[in-house]
Design an enzyme around this catalytic site. Structure first.
Site, PDB file in Angstrom:
ATOM      1  CE1 TYR A 185      -4.325  -2.523   4.962  1.00 59.62           C
ATOM      2  CE2 TYR A 185      -3.541  -0.284   4.582  1.00 59.62           C
ATOM      3  CZ  TYR A 185      -4.003  -1.493   4.095  1.00 59.62           C
ATOM      4  OH  TYR A 185      -4.133  -1.676   2.734  1.00 59.62           O
ATOM      5  CE  LYS A 217      -1.822  -4.140   3.085  1.00 63.06           C
ATOM      6  NZ  LYS A 217      -2.021  -5.271   2.181  1.00 63.06           N
ATOM      7  CB  SER A 240      -0.853  -0.014   1.278  1.00 67.63           C
ATOM      8  OG  SER A 240      -1.503   1.216   1.460  1.00 67.63           O
TER       9      SER A 240
HETATM   10  N1  LIG Z   1      -8.723  -0.314  -1.566  1.00 67.72           N
HETATM   11  C1  LIG Z   1      -7.716   0.424  -1.145  1.00 67.72           C
HETATM   12  O1  LIG Z   1      -7.860   1.648  -0.926  1.00 67.72           O
HETATM   13  C2  LIG Z   1      -6.357  -0.194  -0.958  1.00 67.72           C
HETATM   14  C3  LIG Z   1      -5.235   0.657  -0.906  1.00 67.72           C
HETATM   15  C4  LIG Z   1      -3.965   0.097  -0.724  1.00 67.72           C
HETATM   16  C5  LIG Z   1      -3.836  -1.273  -0.615  1.00 67.72           C
HETATM   17  N2  LIG Z   1      -4.926  -2.086  -0.667  1.00 67.72           N
HETATM   18  C6  LIG Z   1      -4.751  -3.539  -0.543  1.00 67.72           C
HETATM   19  O2  LIG Z   1      -5.311  -4.171  -1.669  1.00 67.72           O
HETATM   20  C7  LIG Z   1      -5.596  -5.532  -1.349  1.00 67.72           C
HETATM   21  C8  LIG Z   1      -6.946  -5.904  -1.933  1.00 67.72           C
HETATM   22  O3  LIG Z   1      -7.958  -5.118  -1.307  1.00 67.72           O
HETATM   23  P1  LIG Z   1      -9.142  -4.436  -2.128  1.00 67.72           P
HETATM   24  O4  LIG Z   1      -8.965  -2.983  -2.047  1.00 67.72           O
HETATM   25  O5  LIG Z   1      -9.298  -5.070  -3.451  1.00 67.72           O
HETATM   26  O6  LIG Z   1     -10.375  -4.766  -1.159  1.00 67.72           O
HETATM   27  P2  LIG Z   1     -11.565  -5.838  -1.262  1.00 67.72           P
HETATM   28  O7  LIG Z   1     -12.396  -5.578  -2.464  1.00 67.72           O
HETATM   29  O8  LIG Z   1     -12.204  -5.774   0.076  1.00 67.72           O
HETATM   30  O9  LIG Z   1     -10.810  -7.227  -1.476  1.00 67.72           O
HETATM   31  C9  LIG Z   1     -10.156  -7.881  -0.427  1.00 67.72           C
HETATM   32  C10 LIG Z   1      -9.942  -9.326  -0.823  1.00 67.72           C
HETATM   33  O10 LIG Z   1      -9.230 -10.005   0.213  1.00 67.72           O
HETATM   34  C11 LIG Z   1      -9.934 -11.186   0.563  1.00 67.72           C
HETATM   35  N3  LIG Z   1      -9.709 -11.523   1.968  1.00 67.72           N
HETATM   36  C12 LIG Z   1      -9.756 -10.710   3.050  1.00 67.72           C
HETATM   37  N4  LIG Z   1      -9.479 -11.411   4.151  1.00 67.72           N
HETATM   38  C13 LIG Z   1      -9.259 -12.685   3.775  1.00 67.72           C
HETATM   39  C14 LIG Z   1      -8.939 -13.883   4.439  1.00 67.72           C
HETATM   40  N5  LIG Z   1      -8.780 -13.950   5.762  1.00 67.72           N
HETATM   41  N6  LIG Z   1      -8.788 -15.016   3.715  1.00 67.72           N
HETATM   42  C15 LIG Z   1      -8.964 -14.997   2.382  1.00 67.72           C
HETATM   43  N7  LIG Z   1      -9.264 -13.896   1.674  1.00 67.72           N
HETATM   44  C16 LIG Z   1      -9.421 -12.768   2.372  1.00 67.72           C
HETATM   45  C17 LIG Z   1     -11.392 -10.873   0.279  1.00 67.72           C
HETATM   46  O11 LIG Z   1     -12.124 -12.075   0.132  1.00 67.72           O
HETATM   47  P3  LIG Z   1     -13.738 -12.097   0.342  1.00 67.72           P
HETATM   48  O12 LIG Z   1     -14.284 -11.089  -0.637  1.00 67.72           O
HETATM   49  O13 LIG Z   1     -14.128 -13.484  -0.019  1.00 67.72           O
HETATM   50  O14 LIG Z   1     -13.982 -11.688   1.743  1.00 67.72           O
HETATM   51  C18 LIG Z   1     -11.260 -10.084  -1.011  1.00 67.72           C
HETATM   52  O15 LIG Z   1     -11.111 -10.958  -2.089  1.00 67.72           O
HETATM   53  C19 LIG Z   1      -5.517  -5.642   0.177  1.00 67.72           C
HETATM   54  O16 LIG Z   1      -4.306  -6.286   0.537  1.00 67.72           O
HETATM   55  C20 LIG Z   1      -5.473  -4.184   0.627  1.00 67.72           C
HETATM   56  O17 LIG Z   1      -4.771  -4.026   1.842  1.00 67.72           O
HETATM   57  C21 LIG Z   1      -6.190  -1.570  -0.845  1.00 67.72           C
END
Ligand SMILES: NC(=O)c1ccc[n+]([C@@H]2O[C@H](COP(=O)([O-])OP(=O)(O)OC[C@H]3O[C@@H](n4cnc5c(N)ncnc54)[C@H](OP(=O)(O)O)[C@@H]3O)[C@@H](O)[C@H]2O)c1
Length: 269
Positions: free
Chosen positions: A157, A161, A144
């Site tokens: 968090y 990261k 992140s």
């Molecule tokens: N969105 C942002 O602003 C942002 C910014 C920087 C970094 N990130 C990073 O991007 C990555 C993806 O997040 P996203 O933004 O795409 O959010 P998201 O749409 O909420 O996706 C998160 C994914 O992680 C899975 N997940 C969460 N906990 C889990 C567990 N214990 N076991 C298996 N799967 C799990 C979820 O599965 P389910 O749907 O089945 O629950 C979902 O597929 C994360 O690592 C997050 O920290 C996000």
């Protein structure tokens, strides 16, 4: 020279939502097959269908990334059903917002289990398998922008990261002689389900229209923006994937002038 991606397989955790799902589709568009993982099986099937519609093969594994043996299973299924794997994107993770002094040790440990230990285990296991079979590869973790600086209530968090970021950098040097690339991905705020969850779980009481209200527009992007940057990195490897020059510059300046973080921390919550 650009790396050939056609007919190569990528393993993606958290591939049923947000950045992971967009990356699966973007990889399929450039001819990659996908081992898709997530917990919610209905969403997993929907993303798999999009990949198939693009003419690529897809295999599915459902489960919690902290389940013992899950990471081995992901790679086993990629090998048996898709003939192996070239890239791994350890992406599953969640955000957690609480002042550091109010976090319980259970909350902190769970966050590290999902965001750090599970990603680390997957990438390290994949590296050992690639080395053992003398295959090239590309390993990525979804870190992140908050690996480089933090915000109010995001200490834990950010810590997960930042840990990913350091591991990726060291692995990148360690694995170079095996022709295995490693990169960390540093999205800024991305319109996914990330802010529609309380902890790991989706929270129906959160209004999607309000979820990103607090975020300045220059900090908000689509998951496809991150996905396309990941595909560019798979083609032409870089140490870190960034999608905002502004955030990247801010991260650099804060490292040199930590007082700047106080100003930012007050403005962005
Ligand atoms: N969105 C942002 O602003 C942002 C910014 C920087 C970094 N990130 C990073 O991007 C990555 C993806 O997040 P996203 O933004 O795409 O959010 P998201 O749409 O909420 O996706 C998160 C994914 O992680 C899975 N997940 C969460 N906990 C889990 C567990 N214990 N076991 C298996 N799967 C799990 C979820 O599965 P389910 O749907 O089945 O629950 C979902 O597929 C994360 O690592 C997050 O920290 C996000």
């Amino acid at each position: 020279m650009a790396r050939e991606l056609n007919n190569r397989t990528i393993v993606i955790t958290g591939g049923n939502s947000g950045i992971g799902a967009a990356t699966a589709v973007a990889c399929a568009r450039v001819g990659m097959d996908v081992l898709l993982h997530g917990r919610d099986e209905e969403r997993l099937a929907a993303v798999a269908e999009e990949v198939r519609q693009l003419g690529r093969r897809v295999a599915l594994v459902a489960g919690d990334v902290t389940e013992p043996g899950l990471n081995e299973r992901l790679l086993d299924v990629a090998e048996t059903e898709l003939g192996g794997f070239y890239a791994v994107f350890a992406n599953a993770g969640y955000g957690f917002k609480k002042p550091a002094h109010e976090l319980s040790m259970d909350e902190l440990r769970r966050l590290f289990e999902v965001n750090f230990f599970a990603c680390y285990e997957l990438v390290a296991t994949a590296a050992r398998r690639l080395i053992a079979t003398q295959r090239p590869g590309h390993l990525l973790m979804c870190s992140s922008g908050l690996a480089k600086f933090t915000l109010l209530n995001f200490s834990a968090y950010s810590a997960t990261k930042a840990a990913q970021n350091h591991v990726c950098r060291a692995m990148r040097w360690e694995l170079r002689r095996h022709d295995i690339e490693v990169a960390s991905v540093h999205p800024i705020t991305t319109r996914t389900d990330f802010f529609l969850r309380t902890g790991e779980e989706r929270d129906a009481s959160i209004d999607p229209a309000q979820a990103y209200r607090h975020v300045p527009r220059w900090l908000l992007q689509k998951p496809e923006t991150v996905a396309n940057a990941i595909v560019r990195c798979l083609r032409r490897p870089v140490p870190e994937v960034w999608t905002s020059l502004l955030a990247r510059t801010a991260a650099g300046l804060i490292t040199i002038f930590p007082r700047l973080a106080d100003v930012m921390g007050r403005r962005i919550r």
